[in-house]
Design an enzyme around this catalytic site. Structure first.
Site, PDB file in Angstrom:
ATOM      1  N   ARG A 126       0.881  -1.184   0.000  1.00 30.04           N
ATOM      2  CA  ARG A 126       0.000   0.000   0.000  1.00 30.04           C
ATOM      3  C   ARG A 126       0.909   1.222   0.000  1.00 30.04           C
ATOM      4  NH1 ARG A 126      -5.413   1.418   3.326  1.00 30.04           N
ATOM      5  NH2 ARG A 126      -6.145   0.045   1.663  1.00 30.04           N
ATOM      6  N   HIS A 135      -7.218   0.603  -6.663  1.00 28.79           N
ATOM      7  CA  HIS A 135      -7.461  -0.233  -5.469  1.00 28.79           C
ATOM      8  C   HIS A 135      -8.136  -1.528  -5.948  1.00 28.79           C
ATOM      9  CE1 HIS A 135      -7.745  -1.383  -1.435  1.00 28.79           C
ATOM     10  NE2 HIS A 135      -8.599  -0.505  -0.944  1.00 28.79           N
ATOM     11  N   GLN A 186     -10.055  -3.997  -3.463  1.00 32.79           N
ATOM     12  CA  GLN A 186     -11.360  -3.509  -3.033  1.00 32.79           C
ATOM     13  C   GLN A 186     -12.408  -3.774  -4.114  1.00 32.79           C
ATOM     14  OE1 GLN A 186     -12.368  -1.878   0.014  1.00 32.79           O
ATOM     15  NE2 GLN A 186     -14.302  -2.452  -0.912  1.00 32.79           N
ATOM     16  N   ASP A 235     -17.107   7.352  -2.157  1.00 32.86           N
ATOM     17  CA  ASP A 235     -15.865   7.240  -1.389  1.00 32.86           C
ATOM     18  C   ASP A 235     -15.553   8.639  -0.845  1.00 32.86           C
ATOM     19  OD1 ASP A 235     -13.404   6.416  -0.362  1.00 32.86           O
ATOM     20  OD2 ASP A 235     -12.374   6.470  -2.291  1.00 32.86           O
ATOM     21  N   CYS A 284     -16.347   1.699   0.118  1.00 36.07           N
ATOM     22  CA  CYS A 284     -15.155   0.922   0.477  1.00 36.07           C
ATOM     23  C   CYS A 284     -14.802   1.062   1.955  1.00 36.07           C
ATOM     24  CB  CYS A 284     -13.969   1.340  -0.392  1.00 36.07           C
ATOM     25  SG  CYS A 284     -13.651   3.112  -0.363  1.00 36.07           S
ATOM     26  N   ARG A 344     -13.599  -8.606   1.453  1.00 37.53           N
ATOM     27  CA  ARG A 344     -12.175  -8.349   1.242  1.00 37.53           C
ATOM     28  C   ARG A 344     -11.366  -9.584   1.651  1.00 37.53           C
ATOM     29  NH1 ARG A 344     -10.176  -3.147   1.338  1.00 37.53           N
ATOM     30  NH2 ARG A 344      -8.234  -4.184   0.778  1.00 37.53           N
TER      31      ARG A 344
HETATM   32  N1  NVA Z   1      -9.822   6.814  -1.794  1.00 36.93           N
HETATM   33  C1  NVA Z   1      -9.523   6.362  -0.453  1.00 36.93           C
HETATM   34  C2  NVA Z   1      -9.794   4.896  -0.341  1.00 36.93           C
HETATM   35  C3  NVA Z   1      -9.571   4.315   1.033  1.00 36.93           C
HETATM   36  C4  NVA Z   1      -9.835   2.843   1.074  1.00 36.93           C
HETATM   37  C5  NVA Z   1      -8.073   6.667  -0.131  1.00 36.93           C
HETATM   38  O1  NVA Z   1      -7.220   6.462  -1.008  1.00 36.93           O
HETATM   39  O2  NVA Z   1      -7.792   7.114   0.974  1.00 36.93           O
HETATM   40  N1   CP Z   2     -11.292  -0.052   2.118  1.00 42.87           N
HETATM   41  C1   CP Z   2     -10.037  -0.117   2.580  1.00 42.87           C
HETATM   42  O1   CP Z   2      -9.074  -0.366   1.841  1.00 42.87           O
HETATM   43  O2   CP Z   2      -9.933   0.103   3.913  1.00 42.87           O
HETATM   44  P1   CP Z   2      -8.609   0.326   4.747  1.00 42.87           P
HETATM   45  O3   CP Z   2      -8.013   1.654   4.318  1.00 42.87           O
HETATM   46  O4   CP Z   2      -9.058   0.357   6.184  1.00 42.87           O
HETATM   47  O5   CP Z   2      -7.657  -0.790   4.488  1.00 42.87           O
END
Ligand code: NVA
Ligand code: CP
Length: 302
Positions: free
Chosen positions: A102, A129, A132, A220, A260, A288
């Site tokens: 990540r 992502h 997800q 989101d 998500c 997930r």
């Molecule tokens: N768009 C959000 C998704 C979190 C799962 C982010 O990147 O923070």
């Molecule tokens: N939806 C998702 O990826 O959640 P987290 O940021 O908690 O891992």
């Protein structure tokens, strides 16, 4: 399939294969007949951003498959102090059987995959992502049975989620409409990519038009991880880009709502809509676990 870096690398058949395996793993877990498909395998989990669902579902998933997972925050490994990605990839390839990452830059996961010799899973970048969206597709199929003929609508920021949902929805035969404020649209490269799905894709700044007759509504956060300092500007730009009762009134009567998570109630979604659809939203979060186990089995099993 050697890696999971972005959804557009996967064919429709690849996605069906992952979803079918995820359904099987979910069934086996529920009936307590799960097997050690990844006995003795080791997964590295590199986190340069926060996580609740991704961290816990990968770690628990690996444990349930008979392997182990190592949580590697970039505050603790030399990568965070500037050790090159290509060196980290080559070192990790000597110890581990797979790695999930990540991070911010999509190029970093691509470089990791190109430099190392183990499967790499994108666990969120600023661009995509995919894990997800695989869980989202699994949830849609659980509730709706099929993909073709459905309309998915995304309201909000043209971010990593929007990018990946566009690819996932169109690949599986769904229509995809997206309403974003001007200046916050999805990546132009993906708008170009979507052109081959003539008549299946709509991009607008009109929330009600995008939501009309939708079977699946998705939203989101307005400010993603790494955009915290833009929060005030974004709150202004995104006012009105919210999944609320008015938006739901133009969607299909049996429309699902997905998110998500984490959710910001009162911003991209109202409390009442989120709670009315909590069943599918938390099934989505659970999925997930199952879908990522399927991805790991597909990539890491001998
Ligand atoms: N768009 C959000 C998704 C979190 C799962 C982010 O990147 O923070
Ligand atoms: N939806 C998702 O990826 O959640 P987290 O940021 O908690 O891992």
């Amino acid at each position: 399939m050697k890696h999971l870096l972005k959804l557009s690398d996967l064919s429709k058949d690849d996605i069906y294969h992952i979803l079918n395996l995820a359904d099987q793993l979910k069934y086996e877990r529920k009936n307590n007949i799960h097997k050690d498909y990844l006995k003795g395998k080791k997964l590295g989990m590199i986190f340069r951003k926060s996580s609740t669902r991704t961290r816990v579902s990968f770690e628990v998933g690996m444990y349930e498959l008979g392997g182990m997972a190592l949580f590697l925050s970039d505050r603790d490994i030399q990568l965070g102090r500037g050790e090159p990605v290509k060196d980290t990839a080559r070192v990790f390839s000597r110890y581990l059987d797979g790695v999930m990452i990540r991070t911010f830059d999509q190029a970093e996961v691509e470089e990791f995959a190109n430099s190392g010799s183990i499967p790499v899973i994108n666990a969120l970048t600023d661009y995509a992502h995919p894990c997800q969206v695989l869980a989202d597709l699994m949830t849609i199929r659980e509730y709706k049975g099929i993909f073709s003929g459905l309309k998915m609508c995304f309201i909000g920021d043209g971010n990593n989620m929007a990018n990946s949902l566009l690819v996932g929805a169109l690949t599986m035969g769904m229509k995809f409409s997206i309403a974003c404020p001007k200046g916050y649209q999805i990546t132009p490269e993906l708008v170009e990519w979507a052109k081959k799905y003539d008549g299946m894709f709509e991009m607008t700044d009109d929330v009600m038009q995008a939501a009309k007759d939708a079977d699946v509504l998705y939203t989101d956060v307005w400010a993603s991880m790494g955009q915290e300092e833009e929060k005030a500007i974004r709150e202004k730009a995104f006012a009105g880009f919210q999944v609320n009762a008015q938006v739901m009134s133009v969607a299909k009567k049996d429309a699902m709502v997905l998110h998500c998570l984490p959710a910001h109630r009162g911003e991209e979604i109202t409390e009442d809509v989120l709670e009315a659809h909590a069943q599918e939203i938390f099934d989505e979060a659970e999925n997930r676990l199952h879908v990522q186990k399927a991805v790991m089995v597909k990539l890491m099993r001998d």
